[in-house]
Design a protein around this motif. Structure first.
Motif, PDB file in Angstrom:
ATOM      1  N   GLY A 102       0.915  -1.205   0.194  1.00  0.00           N
ATOM      2  CA  GLY A 102      -0.111  -0.130   0.026  1.00  0.00           C
ATOM      3  C   GLY A 102       0.813   1.459  -0.073  1.00  0.00           C
ATOM      4  O   GLY A 102       0.302   2.467  -0.155  1.00  0.00           O
ATOM      5  N   ASP A 103       2.124   1.187  -0.024  1.00  0.00           N
ATOM      6  CA  ASP A 103       3.194   2.539   0.260  1.00  0.00           C
ATOM      7  C   ASP A 103       3.706   2.367  -1.059  1.00  0.00           C
ATOM      8  O   ASP A 103       4.157   1.314  -1.790  1.00  0.00           O
ATOM      9  CB  ASP A 103       4.010   2.201   1.107  1.00  0.00           C
ATOM     10  CG  ASP A 103       3.317   2.413   2.701  1.00  0.00           C
ATOM     11  OD1 ASP A 103       2.205   3.137   2.948  1.00  0.00           O
ATOM     12  OD2 ASP A 103       3.885   1.584   3.614  1.00  0.00           O
ATOM     13  N   PRO A 104       4.007   3.732  -1.514  1.00  0.00           N
ATOM     14  CA  PRO A 104       4.753   3.810  -2.916  1.00  0.00           C
ATOM     15  C   PRO A 104       6.329   3.368  -2.644  1.00  0.00           C
ATOM     16  O   PRO A 104       6.724   3.521  -1.482  1.00  0.00           O
ATOM     17  CB  PRO A 104       4.700   5.375  -3.050  1.00  0.00           C
ATOM     18  CG  PRO A 104       4.460   6.045  -1.876  1.00  0.00           C
ATOM     19  CD  PRO A 104       3.691   4.875  -1.124  1.00  0.00           C
ATOM     20  N   ALA A 105       6.656   3.052  -3.408  1.00  0.00           N
ATOM     21  CA  ALA A 105       8.207   2.362  -3.902  1.00  0.00           C
ATOM     22  C   ALA A 105       8.588   2.537  -5.172  1.00  0.00           C
ATOM     23  O   ALA A 105       7.711   2.788  -6.362  1.00  0.00           O
ATOM     24  CB  ALA A 105       8.255   0.933  -3.451  1.00  0.00           C
ATOM     25  N   TYR A 106       9.884   2.540  -5.631  1.00  0.00           N
ATOM     26  CA  TYR A 106      10.499   2.799  -6.956  1.00  0.00           C
ATOM     27  C   TYR A 106      11.436   1.636  -7.267  1.00  0.00           C
ATOM     28  O   TYR A 106      12.288   1.256  -6.447  1.00  0.00           O
ATOM     29  CB  TYR A 106      11.016   4.055  -6.892  1.00  0.00           C
ATOM     30  CG  TYR A 106      10.173   5.274  -6.923  1.00  0.00           C
ATOM     31  CD1 TYR A 106       9.664   5.709  -8.116  1.00  0.00           C
ATOM     32  CD2 TYR A 106       9.560   5.893  -5.776  1.00  0.00           C
ATOM     33  CE1 TYR A 106       8.749   6.910  -8.118  1.00  0.00           C
ATOM     34  CE2 TYR A 106       8.637   7.022  -5.788  1.00  0.00           C
ATOM     35  CZ  TYR A 106       8.249   7.182  -6.811  1.00  0.00           C
ATOM     36  OH  TYR A 106       7.347   8.311  -6.885  1.00  0.00           O
ATOM     37  N   TYR A 107      11.286   0.860  -8.273  1.00  0.00           N
ATOM     38  CA  TYR A 107      12.605   0.152  -8.758  1.00  0.00           C
ATOM     39  C   TYR A 107      13.379   1.058  -9.508  1.00  0.00           C
ATOM     40  O   TYR A 107      13.146   2.118 -10.102  1.00  0.00           O
ATOM     41  CB  TYR A 107      12.004  -0.801  -9.919  1.00  0.00           C
ATOM     42  CG  TYR A 107      11.066  -2.051  -9.394  1.00  0.00           C
ATOM     43  CD1 TYR A 107      11.394  -2.767  -8.582  1.00  0.00           C
ATOM     44  CD2 TYR A 107       9.744  -2.192 -10.001  1.00  0.00           C
ATOM     45  CE1 TYR A 107      10.719  -3.925  -8.113  1.00  0.00           C
ATOM     46  CE2 TYR A 107       9.051  -3.130  -9.563  1.00  0.00           C
ATOM     47  CZ  TYR A 107       9.308  -4.218  -8.677  1.00  0.00           C
ATOM     48  OH  TYR A 107       8.572  -5.209  -8.250  1.00  0.00           O
ATOM     49  N   VAL A 108      14.894   0.620  -9.404  1.00  0.00           N
ATOM     50  CA  VAL A 108      15.719   0.823 -10.257  1.00  0.00           C
ATOM     51  C   VAL A 108      16.080  -0.005 -11.224  1.00  0.00           C
ATOM     52  O   VAL A 108      16.282  -1.204 -11.077  1.00  0.00           O
ATOM     53  CB  VAL A 108      17.037   1.384  -9.660  1.00  0.00           C
ATOM     54  CG1 VAL A 108      18.276   1.951 -10.404  1.00  0.00           C
ATOM     55  CG2 VAL A 108      16.733   2.207  -8.187  1.00  0.00           C
ATOM     56  N   LYS A 109      15.807   0.593 -12.660  1.00  0.00           N
ATOM     57  CA  LYS A 109      15.867  -0.305 -13.852  1.00  0.00           C
ATOM     58  C   LYS A 109      17.079   0.100 -14.532  1.00  0.00           C
ATOM     59  O   LYS A 109      17.361   1.281 -14.832  1.00  0.00           O
ATOM     60  CB  LYS A 109      14.547  -0.452 -14.618  1.00  0.00           C
ATOM     61  CG  LYS A 109      13.458  -1.043 -13.740  1.00  0.00           C
ATOM     62  CD  LYS A 109      12.261  -0.936 -14.387  1.00  0.00           C
ATOM     63  CE  LYS A 109      11.625  -2.219 -15.086  1.00  0.00           C
ATOM     64  NZ  LYS A 109      10.469  -2.285 -15.643  1.00  0.00           N
ATOM     65  N   VAL A 110      17.734  -0.907 -15.068  1.00  0.00           N
ATOM     66  CA  VAL A 110      18.833  -0.727 -16.450  1.00  0.00           C
ATOM     67  C   VAL A 110      18.515  -1.397 -17.521  1.00  0.00           C
ATOM     68  O   VAL A 110      18.154  -2.852 -17.495  1.00  0.00           O
ATOM     69  CB  VAL A 110      20.040  -1.102 -15.991  1.00  0.00           C
ATOM     70  CG1 VAL A 110      21.218  -0.747 -16.890  1.00  0.00           C
ATOM     71  CG2 VAL A 110      20.650  -0.491 -14.410  1.00  0.00           C
TER      72      VAL A 110
END
Length: 189
Positions: free
Chosen positions: A127-135
């Motif tokens: 339910g909380d925002p999160a961010y992937y780091v993608k290459v």
């Protein structure tokens, strides 16, 4: 550590060579050898090791103070952090091990033998925002939990990923990564 030892060794050699240079070739040669020796021995402040930064972040010491005031966050020009979750495995994809992906990036193995594009992708975790780091569309980790509010506050701003580094892997150590997000809507001085 090896580089420091080599630098000290060569510094001592230049200092000793300074005595020989002074005795046989004159003051100028001796002075130059002494100067080079001293410069090799004196430790200079260098850019902090990303592994130390990751360790301090893991101990709960963020690299930079994140303000609670969203208006102050919007004035920020950039933010740097070590990528979190680099030892986890991805749930899907051709290559699931994030460590394998980081190794391929570091050694420029396919599909990372050409330029690579680093992006952030928002998702929700419990339910909380999160961010992937993608290459190149491969997930290598996440924005650390303590930096998510700052990134989420500034998500609508144009940005570029700068100073992306992959490190580690030697002596059985895990691979890691760090990056810097530069916001483009604030004039750079």
């Amino acid at each position: 550590m090896k580089r420091k030892s080599a630098s000290i060794f060569w510094g001592i050699m230049f200092l000793l060579g300074g005595f020989v240079g002074l005795a046989q070739y004159g003051v100028l040669v001796g002075f130059i050898c002494f100067a080079v020796g001293v410069l090799l021995i004196i430790p200079f402040k260098t850019k902090s090791d990303p592994q130390e930064a990751a360790a301090s972040a893991a101990e709960g010491k963020p690299q930079r103070d994140i303000s609670v005031n969203p208006a102050a966050d919007r004035d920020t020009k950039s933010i740097s952090f070590p990528v979190a979750g680099v030892t986890f495995s991805n749930e899907s994809g051709k290559v699931r091990s994030r460590q394998t992906i980081l190794r391929r990036i570091l050694f420029r193995d396919p599909p990372f033998d050409c330029d690579h594009v680093v992006t952030l992708e928002k998702y929700f975790y419990e339910g909380d925002p999160a961010y992937y780091v993608k290459v190149n569309d491969y997930i290598i980790g996440n924005v650390p939990k303590e930096f998510v509010p700052h990134v989420d506050t500034n998500a609508d701003r144009p940005y570029k990923i700068d100073d992306f580094q992959v490190y580690g892997g030697q002596d059985g150590k895990k691979f890691g990564a760090s990056l810097k997000i530069v916001f483009l809507d604030i004039e750079q001085n």
